[in-house]
Design an enzyme around this catalytic site. Sequence first.
Site, PDB file in Angstrom:
ATOM      1  N   GLU A  63       0.875  -1.236   0.082  1.00  0.00           N
ATOM      2  CA  GLU A  63      -0.198   0.056  -0.142  1.00  0.00           C
ATOM      3  C   GLU A  63       0.840   1.184   0.034  1.00  0.00           C
ATOM      4  O   GLU A  63       0.513   2.345  -0.797  1.00  0.00           O
ATOM      5  CB  GLU A  63      -0.952   0.139   1.152  1.00  0.00           C
ATOM      6  CG  GLU A  63      -2.265  -0.960   1.098  1.00  0.00           C
ATOM      7  CD  GLU A  63      -2.980  -0.865  -0.223  1.00  0.00           C
ATOM      8  OE1 GLU A  63      -2.876   0.026  -0.944  1.00  0.00           O
ATOM      9  OE2 GLU A  63      -3.488  -1.921  -0.458  1.00  0.00           O
ATOM     10  N   TYR A 146      -6.101   7.039   3.374  1.00  0.00           N
ATOM     11  CA  TYR A 146      -6.487   5.713   2.535  1.00  0.00           C
ATOM     12  C   TYR A 146      -5.698   4.505   3.009  1.00  0.00           C
ATOM     13  O   TYR A 146      -6.299   3.473   3.221  1.00  0.00           O
ATOM     14  CB  TYR A 146      -5.917   6.168   1.150  1.00  0.00           C
ATOM     15  CG  TYR A 146      -5.641   5.017   0.396  1.00  0.00           C
ATOM     16  CD1 TYR A 146      -6.603   4.241  -0.353  1.00  0.00           C
ATOM     17  CD2 TYR A 146      -4.468   4.224   0.208  1.00  0.00           C
ATOM     18  CE1 TYR A 146      -6.509   3.262  -1.157  1.00  0.00           C
ATOM     19  CE2 TYR A 146      -4.329   3.320  -0.481  1.00  0.00           C
ATOM     20  CZ  TYR A 146      -5.220   2.568  -1.055  1.00  0.00           C
ATOM     21  OH  TYR A 146      -5.047   1.568  -1.554  1.00  0.00           O
ATOM     22  N   ASP A 164      -9.619   6.477  -2.773  1.00  0.00           N
ATOM     23  CA  ASP A 164      -8.481   6.923  -3.629  1.00  0.00           C
ATOM     24  C   ASP A 164      -8.827   7.411  -5.023  1.00  0.00           C
ATOM     25  O   ASP A 164      -9.898   7.651  -5.056  1.00  0.00           O
ATOM     26  CB  ASP A 164      -7.474   5.600  -3.742  1.00  0.00           C
ATOM     27  CG  ASP A 164      -8.010   4.514  -4.651  1.00  0.00           C
ATOM     28  OD1 ASP A 164      -9.290   4.587  -4.752  1.00  0.00           O
ATOM     29  OD2 ASP A 164      -7.358   4.013  -5.613  1.00  0.00           O
TER      30      ASP A 164
END
Length: 392
Positions: A63, A146, A164
């Site tokens: 991520e 996020y 996102d």
Amino acid sequence: MRRDCDPGRRPLCWAVMDRAPAVKVPDPVRRAVRRRLLPWFAENARDLPWRRRRTPYRVWVAEIMLQQTRADQALPYYRRFLRRFPSMKSLAVAPLDDVLKMWEGLGYYRRARNLHRAARMVRERPGGRFPDTLEGIRALPGVGAYTAAAVASLAFNLDAAVVDGNVRRVVCRLLGRTLTARELEAASERLLVRGRAGEYNEAVMELGALVCTPAAPACDACPMRSACAAYRSGDPHTLPEKARRGKKPHRKVAAGVVFNGRGEVLIAQRNPDDMLGGLWEFPGGCIESGETAAEALTRELREELGMEVCSEGLLITVRHAYSHFSIEMEVHLASRVNRAPPRPLQCAAARWVPVDRLRGYAFSRADLQVIEALECRQAPVSGEGTTAAGSR
DNA sequence: AATTCGTGGAT
DNA sequence: TATCCAAGAAT
């Protein structure tokens, strides 16, 4: 702001609400997510390495790496990174320079520094365990709203909805208008499939990446078509409305490849909190008005490293675009005019390095071009009077 | 709240 | 060639 907003009553203007603006999410849209999108994702999900063996560490690294970065660009980096740092411990005990070297060329290098720092923070936690709450994950450096939601849902199956760029585009199109950031949070929260948050999050992002693309969405292949307001309107590509950006400024820069007469060149490490922080570079700086590149080079090395150098001529001109400006960099070969050693006055460190060892250090793309030029300049010549260092 | 952070592919 | 913009965060 939030004082006079009685949540039990409908305010006249949503803008005064601090939290949870009411976004109408039609039932057919919610139904389509469960009945169409999730099955589509099960069928069409790409086989990506971070989707296998979802440990918190592997999910988290992915991520971070995927922030503002396409999956296909991150892919080779992810493989190498996980091979070099297979565990939280291996990352935590590694030198920062090794982490930056693995990140070389990927951009946004603060991510690598934060990743390293966070790994050491996790090691200090009870049991050395990765935080397993949304707030705990969010508290790690480099983890924002996020990434916290992504890791929470994908690694711990918590009901957290991500927002996102993909989610923004997909949801705005589904609902047929450009939503504010706050509205997007609320809408995605409403769309979230409880108990299957990770699957839902990845499905929306996958749809945005493969089908609901910015310029030319493939609506014919979209499982959500029947529930999509933008599709019905006929011009889905116009959503969401984009704010136009200003033009990038252009800067002229001078940099020097300084030889010391023993076949070694001078490199400097950038300050950790600057742009490209922690990376190495060929020292130099901006060319001020009225200055030649050679003059700027002499001045910059005096200011940054306390050295006196003199240009021996142009090696290469490198053009490069950064995120918010572009440069034209004149790279000169240079030699010292005295024996004063480099001192890191305005940089983190300075070091003499043989040309064939430069690849062991992390450089930005622009300086990697310089290294290439140096390498193909050295190899063929071999016998002839070496370099601009010119022993004397 | 608007800027500052890289890089590469698509158009 | 120029612009957009991508699984955003920090300040």
